[in-house]
Design an enzyme around this catalytic site. Structure first.
Site, PDB file in Angstrom:
ATOM      1  N   TYR A   1       0.611   4.864  -0.238  1.00 36.91           N
ATOM      2  CA  TYR A   1       1.548   5.869   0.277  1.00 36.91           C
ATOM      3  C   TYR A   1       2.760   6.016  -0.630  1.00 36.91           C
ATOM      4  O   TYR A   1       3.321   7.104  -0.750  1.00 36.91           O
ATOM      5  CB  TYR A   1       1.998   5.477   1.692  1.00 36.91           C
ATOM      6  CG  TYR A   1       3.073   6.383   2.244  1.00 36.91           C
ATOM      7  CD1 TYR A   1       2.778   7.689   2.624  1.00 36.91           C
ATOM      8  CD2 TYR A   1       4.393   5.940   2.356  1.00 36.91           C
ATOM      9  CE1 TYR A   1       3.761   8.530   3.112  1.00 36.91           C
ATOM     10  CE2 TYR A   1       5.381   6.784   2.837  1.00 36.91           C
ATOM     11  CZ  TYR A   1       5.063   8.076   3.219  1.00 36.91           C
ATOM     12  OH  TYR A   1       6.045   8.915   3.687  1.00 36.91           O
TER      13      TYR A   1
ATOM     14  N   TYR B   1      -5.487   4.265   2.650  1.00 32.97           N
ATOM     15  CA  TYR B   1      -4.282   3.910   1.898  1.00 32.97           C
ATOM     16  C   TYR B   1      -3.417   2.988   2.742  1.00 32.97           C
ATOM     17  O   TYR B   1      -3.533   2.950   3.972  1.00 32.97           O
ATOM     18  CB  TYR B   1      -3.490   5.155   1.485  1.00 32.97           C
ATOM     19  CG  TYR B   1      -2.830   5.920   2.624  1.00 32.97           C
ATOM     20  CD1 TYR B   1      -1.533   5.608   3.036  1.00 32.97           C
ATOM     21  CD2 TYR B   1      -3.496   6.949   3.280  1.00 32.97           C
ATOM     22  CE1 TYR B   1      -0.918   6.309   4.070  1.00 32.97           C
ATOM     23  CE2 TYR B   1      -2.891   7.656   4.308  1.00 32.97           C
ATOM     24  CZ  TYR B   1      -1.602   7.328   4.704  1.00 32.97           C
ATOM     25  OH  TYR B   1      -0.999   8.017   5.728  1.00 32.97           O
ATOM     26  N   CYS B   2      -2.568   2.222   2.072  1.00 36.98           N
ATOM     27  CA  CYS B   2      -1.515   1.452   2.745  1.00 36.98           C
ATOM     28  C   CYS B   2      -0.226   1.724   1.981  1.00 36.98           C
ATOM     29  O   CYS B   2      -0.096   2.783   1.356  1.00 36.98           O
ATOM     30  CB  CYS B   2      -1.859  -0.034   2.831  1.00 36.98           C
ATOM     31  SG  CYS B   2      -2.078  -0.866   1.252  1.00 36.98           S
ATOM     32  N   TRP B   3       0.732   0.824   2.027  1.00 30.08           N
ATOM     33  CA  TRP B   3       2.026   1.115   1.403  1.00 30.08           C
ATOM     34  C   TRP B   3       1.905   1.255  -0.114  1.00 30.08           C
ATOM     35  O   TRP B   3       2.305   2.258  -0.700  1.00 30.08           O
ATOM     36  CB  TRP B   3       3.033   0.034   1.773  1.00 30.08           C
ATOM     37  CG  TRP B   3       4.312   0.057   0.983  1.00 30.08           C
ATOM     38  CD1 TRP B   3       4.884  -0.981   0.337  1.00 30.08           C
ATOM     39  CD2 TRP B   3       5.194   1.173   0.780  1.00 30.08           C
ATOM     40  NE1 TRP B   3       6.060  -0.596  -0.280  1.00 30.08           N
ATOM     41  CE2 TRP B   3       6.267   0.729  -0.019  1.00 30.08           C
ATOM     42  CE3 TRP B   3       5.168   2.516   1.172  1.00 30.08           C
ATOM     43  CZ2 TRP B   3       7.316   1.553  -0.436  1.00 30.08           C
ATOM     44  CZ3 TRP B   3       6.206   3.347   0.769  1.00 30.08           C
ATOM     45  CH2 TRP B   3       7.264   2.858  -0.023  1.00 30.08           C
TER      46      TRP B   3
ATOM     47  N   SER C   1      -4.991  -2.043   2.571  1.00 23.60           N
ATOM     48  CA  SER C   1      -6.045  -1.048   2.353  1.00 23.60           C
ATOM     49  C   SER C   1      -7.276  -1.681   1.711  1.00 23.60           C
ATOM     50  O   SER C   1      -8.408  -1.236   1.942  1.00 23.60           O
ATOM     51  CB  SER C   1      -5.526   0.111   1.495  1.00 23.60           C
ATOM     52  OG  SER C   1      -5.030  -0.352   0.256  1.00 23.60           O
TER      53      SER C   1
END
Length: 348
Positions: free
Chosen positions: A123, A94-96, A102
């Protein structure tokens, strides 16, 4: 192998089976993250600033090209590190927002045979869940009592007996006083505290009451969500009574073993409230190893603070429970009887 996009609902079942990678920068990860995840930044802090500035000034295409220029030379290093850490080649990433960072990491990992599950919304989706979760209405039962009445110990024993509890001080890595940080791990950020808090709440049955130790709005540097704190003030509170000697003995058991210099620093943090004379007396007692003297000195201040805090709770919702001279088994029995009186015979 191709990646699989997963929703937050899918994530809950998979996260117990697979490791998680956070592709955000190191400072984003340090601020808050999904508990249990590992940080493998696609862009570090400095690179993220460069790319972000370029995006604002020249648009997405220029920023994307710059991003690949910066991170491209590190692709092999990222792959080697992830392969060493996760040889089973199954991972959640995952990323933001579940976007470019990601996606890039997922693409890299699938190139070397990883089975990748990428969290849709990233996230931000998880954080929205935790933010809302810790602010929902709950059935609470507050365990109160002056400093040294053994509230945390009783809370843990209630958990052993199958009761639902939330240990706010445990989540905050702080025991809630000037002495509360001694011997503890660094406190989480407020955001990470809420993530940890929500993770605990998620394991509980929302239809049943939850035992929570009485706290101020701040536990060290951690701040409770306002909505949850107001629920605590409105909830029934069981005020435990113990003799002063019992309280001093319990506090000495926990704190007399700690380094004198840290105890003295904790006293000095209270100097404005204690006054010069009492501060000097407490420090002298610590140096002399007279634990009963400095603890009883501190209790004068903490007892006043507790009485003031008790007045904030809803009128008519406090029950006093005399546990003086009573063993743990009998104390738990009395607490459960009080719970039944307040909430009926709903069981966990």
């Amino acid at each position: 192998m191709a990646e699989q996009l997963i929703s937050l609902d899918d994530f809950w079942s998979l996260r117990d089976q697979l490791p998680m990678i956070d592709a955000r920068s190191e400072s984003e990860f340090a601020q808050s993250n999904i508990p249990g995840s590992y940080n493998f930044p696609i862009l570090n802090d400095e690179e993220r600033i460069v790319v972000g500035t370029l995006y604002k000034e020249k648009g997405s295409e220029e920023a994307t090209l710059k991003g690949f220029e910066l991170v491209g030379p590190r692709f092999h290093l990222i792959l080697k590190a992830v392969l060493r850490k996760f040889p089973d080649k199954k991972i959640i990433v995952y990323c933001w927002r579940g976007g470019m960072r990601s996606q890039i990491l997922s693409w890299l990992l699938t190139m070397v045979g990883f089975e990748v599950y990428r969290l849709t919304g990233g996230y931000k989706t998880y954080r929205t869940f935790t933010f809302n979760s810790v602010r929902k209405q709950r059935s609470l039962l507050i365990l109160g009592g002056k400093t040294g009445t053994g509230k945390t110990r009783l809370l843990k024993e209630l958990q052993v007996r199958g009761e639902q509890i939330i240990d706010l001080e445990g989540l905050a890595n702080h025991k809630g006083s000037s002495f509360g940080s001694i011997g503890q791990q660094p406190q989480p950020t407020v955001e990470q505290f809420e993530n940890l808090f929500a993770e605990e709440l998620r394991q509980l049955d929302a239809s049943l009451p939850i035992w929570v130790e009485n706290e101020s709005k701040k536990i060290g540097r951690t701040i409770l969500p306002q909505e949850f704190y107001h629920q605590m003030l409105a909830a029934p509170l069981i005020d435990i009574l113990k003799t002063e000697q019992e309280r001093i003995a319990l506090i000495a058991e926990e704190y007399a073993i700690l380094p004198n210099d840290e105890l003295i620093m904790a006293v000095l943090r209270l100097k404005k409230r204690l006054g010069g004379l009492r501060t000097s007396q407490a420090i002298e007692a610590i140096v002399d190893g007279n634990h009963e003297a400095w603890i009883s000195n501190m209790l004068i201040y903490y007892d006043k603070a507790y009485s003031f805090d008790l007045e904030k709770h809803a009128l008519g919702r406090t029950i006093q429970l005399n546990l003086c001279g009573i063993d743990t088994e009998t104390s738990i029995k009395k607490l459960l009887e009080a719970k039944t009186h307040l909430y009926g015979k709903r069981t966990n």
